[in-house]
Design an enzyme around this catalytic site. Structure first.
Site, short mmCIF file in Angstrom:
data_model
loop_
_atom_site.label_atom_id
_atom_site.label_comp_id
_atom_site.label_asym_id
_atom_site.label_seq_id
_atom_site.Cartn_x
_atom_site.Cartn_y
_atom_site.Cartn_z
N GLU A 118 0.82 -1.21 0.00
CA GLU A 118 0.00 0.00 0.00
C GLU A 118 0.85 1.25 0.00
OE1 GLU A 118 -2.96 0.20 3.14
OE2 GLU A 118 -3.16 -1.97 3.07
N LYS B 47 2.15 4.72 1.34
CA LYS B 47 2.27 5.28 2.68
C LYS B 47 2.17 6.80 2.57
CE LYS B 47 5.10 4.92 6.87
NZ LYS B 47 4.85 6.27 7.34
N ARG C 281 -2.20 9.37 11.76
CA ARG C 281 -3.08 8.21 11.83
C ARG C 281 -4.26 8.47 12.75
NH1 ARG C 281 -0.56 2.22 12.86
NH2 ARG C 281 -2.51 1.09 13.06
N ARG D 292 -3.11 8.10 17.16
CA ARG D 292 -2.36 6.90 17.52
C ARG D 292 -2.16 6.78 19.02
NH1 ARG D 292 3.81 5.60 15.83
NH2 ARG D 292 4.10 5.47 18.06
N GLU E 152 -5.41 7.25 7.46
CA GLU E 152 -4.39 8.28 7.51
C GLU E 152 -5.05 9.56 7.02
OE1 GLU E 152 -1.33 7.54 8.64
OE2 GLU E 152 -0.09 9.26 8.04
N PHE F 161 -7.49 2.44 5.76
CA PHE F 161 -6.67 1.25 5.48
C PHE F 161 -6.97 0.03 6.34
CE2 PHE F 161 -4.17 3.92 8.38
CZ PHE F 161 -3.87 3.01 9.39
N ARG G 182 4.23 -3.82 17.86
CA ARG G 182 4.98 -3.63 16.64
C ARG G 182 5.39 -5.03 16.20
NH1 ARG G 182 7.05 1.14 14.79
NH2 ARG G 182 6.63 2.28 16.70
N LYS H 199 7.08 -1.14 6.94
CA LYS H 199 7.16 0.07 6.11
C LYS H 199 8.49 0.11 5.38
CE LYS H 199 8.17 2.58 10.30
NZ LYS H 199 7.76 3.66 11.19
#
Length: 564
Positions: free
Chosen positions: A247, A249, A254, A269, A300, A341, A417, A423
């Site tokens: 996707e 970025k 966010r 976030r 986003e 997303f 994470r 990314k």
DNA sequence: CATGACTGCCC
DNA sequence: ATTCTGC
DNA sequence: GCAGAATGGGCAGTCATG
């Protein structure tokens, strides 16, 4: 519960380096916390005073703490700053000064956990004229009654940074261990409730039944899943598997959007409520989606210029995020687009265990895209390095920040994470710059110079122009001969120090380094008029002198080129 | 009333 | 945000 | 592989100061 008891716990945790050791100590402590101090104790252990959904903030930082220490000890702020530089931590400063203080006729009452926590809440609840003096007074009062060890932790609580090597992960593991639960279940509870005291209370009361059917709560922000970083397309594929969704970025920020029976709310976030700041996004969603079924989606929000169909730089949209005034004007001046997303909750059901590709398919069904207002993030599904590379190249050419690789079968793992999302950003330019200043470090980097002011050259006047600071990319430990440590830097630079001013030193321009960055920004702060976004150290350039470093002209060229 | 220091939070 | 480090 | 602790620029809001 006495605050002394909690301080002893902190001291013990700080001294243990192994994770399992920390978990054992914390687990047995948690089991024995009396119910009437449970919430307060857990807030302090997690190093916070207010819950993420509360609008109140503590509003205490280094300067205010130094004032309080100065008042309690009668020692000048300059002396305190000197000690701060030496010890690298204001908690240690308070502890040292407290233990050196002649124990005169101080009436020392024993502090309780509740009292300490409530005092900090009171500090955070102050507003209006005279606030700072009142905060300083309340904090000094706590320090006045505290033992040296308690002073260490009162100061660190004031700064909301305990420095005991305990974060969310270890608290989650400890709760799981204390009550023989699966850490993943506790993690999910925390992701939903954001309140350790509350979940322990629930576990104590309801036992293992609390972990049945944990679903996101509408109207309560959920912790979000974070991405890890890859350096190449093959590495990204290796992490998420093939095929993967790739996707675009976008360089915005966010948000998590809840539809609570027709009422929409937005959180960042870090779970700050930003609904008021984005009435435009609310209306885009109302236009694009039917609100008869509750949902939680993620997007986003990115600045977007309708006329030339170009995305705006991050600095523009950041003017809107914390805004409380002139919101309507900024809606017009800085238009935004929402790029959705993910979806984690829909029509009464948690989708956290639904594979990503199915969540994405659902998004396609429930969102009617409107150009310039709300759309799904652009993406492709592929196994091919070539297709991935082409998609990446195109994204970069369009001025996007990079791409995301996503595991098609992955569940949604809140608050972590993990290797489900990766990314990838383009490789960057570097600059050769000279060090003209530095700052002494904190915590484990106390006693070293750890942040370096860097400058480029004006080739016409020969003047050095500051372009930011760099403190990332250096090593703490030398593992290879060519590693550059903070100690190396400190030894190299200390002979060139011209003068000191608190934590800052000014340095004669001798040492040339190479730095890498993601972007050049216009800066109101540095003398070059530019600053580097995400600067980090690459290597020393002993082969270069001040005359050989990069020039302001080159910086301006690079800035123009990146604007496209 | 304008400005600057400080803080918290976006990236 | 990026990076390093210990486990 | 992950969590935690260091570190970056820059924005708005708040309060103090002059």
């Amino acid at each position: 519960m006495k605050f002394e008891e909690l301080s002893q716990l902190f001291k013990k945790l700080e001294a243990i380096s192994e994770k399992t050791g920390k978990v054992n100590v914390l687990a047995s402590f948690i089991k024995n916390i009396p119910e009437d101090s449970l919430r307060e104790a857990l807030m302090l252990i997690s190093g916070s005073i207010f819950y993420p959904w509360e609008e109140r903030k503590l509003g205490v930082g280094e300067k205010l703490v130094m004032r309080a220490i100065s008042i309690v000890t009668g020692i000048s702020k300059e002396k305190i700053e000197e000690l701060f530089v030496k010890l690298g931590d204001l908690g240690l400063v308070a502890e040292k000064l407290s233990s050196e203080k002649k124990q005169k006729t101080i009436f020392k009452k024993e502090l309780t956990v509740k009292e300490v926590y409530e005092t900090f809440r009171e500090i955070g609840n102050l507003e209006g004229e005279g606030t700072i003096d009142k905060k300083v007074r309340l904090l000094s009062n706590l320090l006045l009654h505290a033992s040296p060890l308690e002073s260490r932790y009162i100061v660190r609580i004031a700064l909301e940074d305990l420095k005991i090597g305990v974060g969310e992960g270890i608290i989650i593991e400890s709760i799981a261990s204390a009550y023989s639960l699966n850490p993943e279940d506790v993690e999910m509870l925390y992701a939903v409730y954001n309140d350790f005291g509350e979940i322990i209370y629930k576990i104590r009361k309801e036992g293992k039944t609390v972990i049945q059917n944990i679903t996101p709560l509408l109207g309560k922000p959920l912790r979000v899943m974070l991405a890890i970083k890859a350096e190449s397309i093959t590495e990204a594929f290796d992490v998420v598997g093939r095929p993967a969704m790739i996707e675009a970025k976008y360089d915005g920020f966010r948000v998590q959007i809840h539809n609570i029976n027709g009422r929409l709310e937005l959180w960042t976030r870090r779970l700050e409520n930003v609904t008021k700041q984005f009435p435009d996004v609310i209306s885009f969603i109302e236009e694009s989606m039917t609100l008869d079924k509750p949902f939680i989606i993620e997007a986003e929000i990115v600045g977007y210029d309708q006329r030339n169909k170009k995305y705006l730089p991050f600095q523009m949209i950041s003017q809107r995020i914390k805004r409380k005034y002139d919101i309507e004007r900024m809606v017009k001046e800085i238009p935004v687009e929402a790029r959705v997303f993910d979806v984690v909750y829909f029509d009464g059901k948690s989708l956290m265990n639904v594979p990503f590709k199915d969540r994405r398919n659902l998004l396609e069904k429930i969102i009617n895209p409107i150009e310039g207002k709300i759309q799904l993030s652009e993406g492709i599904i592929t196994s091919s390095d070539k297709e991935a590379q082409d998609f990446f190249n195109e994204a970069i050419e369009r001025g996007l920040e990079g791409v995301m690789f996503k595991n098609l079968n992955a569940p949604y793992h809140p608050g972590r994470r993990v290797g489900y999302m990766v990314k990838l950003k383009p490789t960057k330019e570097t600059l050769d710059v000279v060090i003209v200043g530095a700052e002494w470090g904190e915590g484990k980097r106390g006693g070293w110079l750890t942040s370096f002011t860097i400058a480029v050259r004006d080739e016409e006047t020969g003047e050095l122009l500051e372009i930011g600071e760099v403190g990332s990319g250096f090593k703490e430990k030398k593992e290879n001969p060519d590693d550059v440590t903070f100690e190396d830097m400190t030894n190299m630079l200390k002979n060139y120090i011209i003068r000191s001013e608190g934590k800052r030193v000014y340095i004669s321009p001798k040492v040339v380094i190479e730095v890498i960055y993601d972007e050049i920004q216009k800066s109101p702060k540095y003398s070059s008029g530019f600053a580097l976004r995400f600067p980090r150290f690459v290597r020393l350039r002993p082969d270069r002198s001040v005359e050989d470093i990069d020039t302001i002209t080159r910086v301006m060229e690079l800035y123009e080129r990146q604007k496209g």
